[in-house]
Write an enzyme that holds these catalytic residues in place. Sequence first.
Site, short mmCIF file in Angstrom:
data_model
loop_
_atom_site.label_atom_id
_atom_site.label_comp_id
_atom_site.label_asym_id
_atom_site.label_seq_id
_atom_site.Cartn_x
_atom_site.Cartn_y
_atom_site.Cartn_z
N ASP A 174 -8.88 -15.09 -31.86
CA ASP A 174 -7.94 -13.69 -31.32
C ASP A 174 -7.34 -13.21 -32.66
O ASP A 174 -6.58 -13.83 -33.55
CB ASP A 174 -6.99 -14.03 -30.36
CG ASP A 174 -7.59 -14.76 -29.31
OD1 ASP A 174 -8.86 -15.01 -29.08
OD2 ASP A 174 -7.01 -14.44 -28.20
N LYS A 209 -8.23 -7.11 -26.00
CA LYS A 209 -7.01 -8.08 -25.48
C LYS A 209 -5.81 -7.15 -25.45
O LYS A 209 -5.49 -6.26 -26.39
CB LYS A 209 -6.78 -9.19 -26.32
CG LYS A 209 -5.63 -10.00 -25.97
CD LYS A 209 -5.82 -11.30 -26.75
CE LYS A 209 -4.33 -12.08 -26.67
NZ LYS A 209 -4.36 -13.44 -27.63
N LYS A 233 -9.42 -9.16 -22.05
CA LYS A 233 -8.37 -10.02 -21.99
C LYS A 233 -7.14 -9.72 -21.47
O LYS A 233 -6.43 -8.76 -22.42
CB LYS A 233 -8.30 -11.38 -22.95
CG LYS A 233 -7.22 -12.19 -22.97
CD LYS A 233 -7.43 -13.33 -24.47
CE LYS A 233 -6.15 -14.26 -24.40
NZ LYS A 233 -6.19 -15.38 -25.28
#
Length: 242
Positions: A99, A162, A196
């Site tokens: 990430d 995300k 996400k």
Amino acid sequence: MWTKKEVCGLVDLTSLNAYDSVKSIDQFLDQALSYKTKGFQVAAICLYPNFAAQAVNTLQNTSIKTAVVAGNFPNSQGFLSTKLNECELALEAGVDEVDIVLNLGAFDDGDYDHVVNEVKAFKGLMPNKCLKVILETGYLKTSDRIKLASELAIEGGADFIKTSTGKEFPGATFEAVDVMAKVISKLSPSHTVGLKISGGVRTYDDALRYLEVVEKHLGGAFITPELLRIGASSLVTNLMND
């Protein structure tokens, strides 16, 4: 309606504390495994990259994926070479997912080529691993900015977009997830990108409301760990105890 165990199966169980240590991460990993034995298996665990090898070793015989934050999380400031090297070290340790945070400074300057090329540089290190790009929607604020950031991350090769780091700025909102889901819905069927939701999802009811937003744009088939994650540190215990 998704069951609590189904919701749990979407979770990236997260420990990103300044005081994380080898001992505390051992306890955290043991906790994740104990959830699994009780039928509440998470999709992945997410840690700082210096704990990558520890997590990979502990989880190697399970189906729980290992994710790390990298690239000078949570602000993405620093030399690109340093950020990429951190990512490389985590990949060498065997992580499944990384990430990173979108370059918000370049985004604000309107240097969109730089934003895209930086994401491409990370993805180039991990063509067969999952790259999640954090947009920091609480900073971006407006629908137009969230939409553009989503599009740039996807252009750069993000496997997931995300919402948030959960650190400096507000976390996920229904409005932000709605915008991100719309962007993904407009991609060609051959180019599927995951989503996400991270920052502030603490209860079963919270999770269900977000899943309804996602389903509205992307359909029920999208609600799988391969395409949808919820980043959380306390959600699983709440699911088990509610």
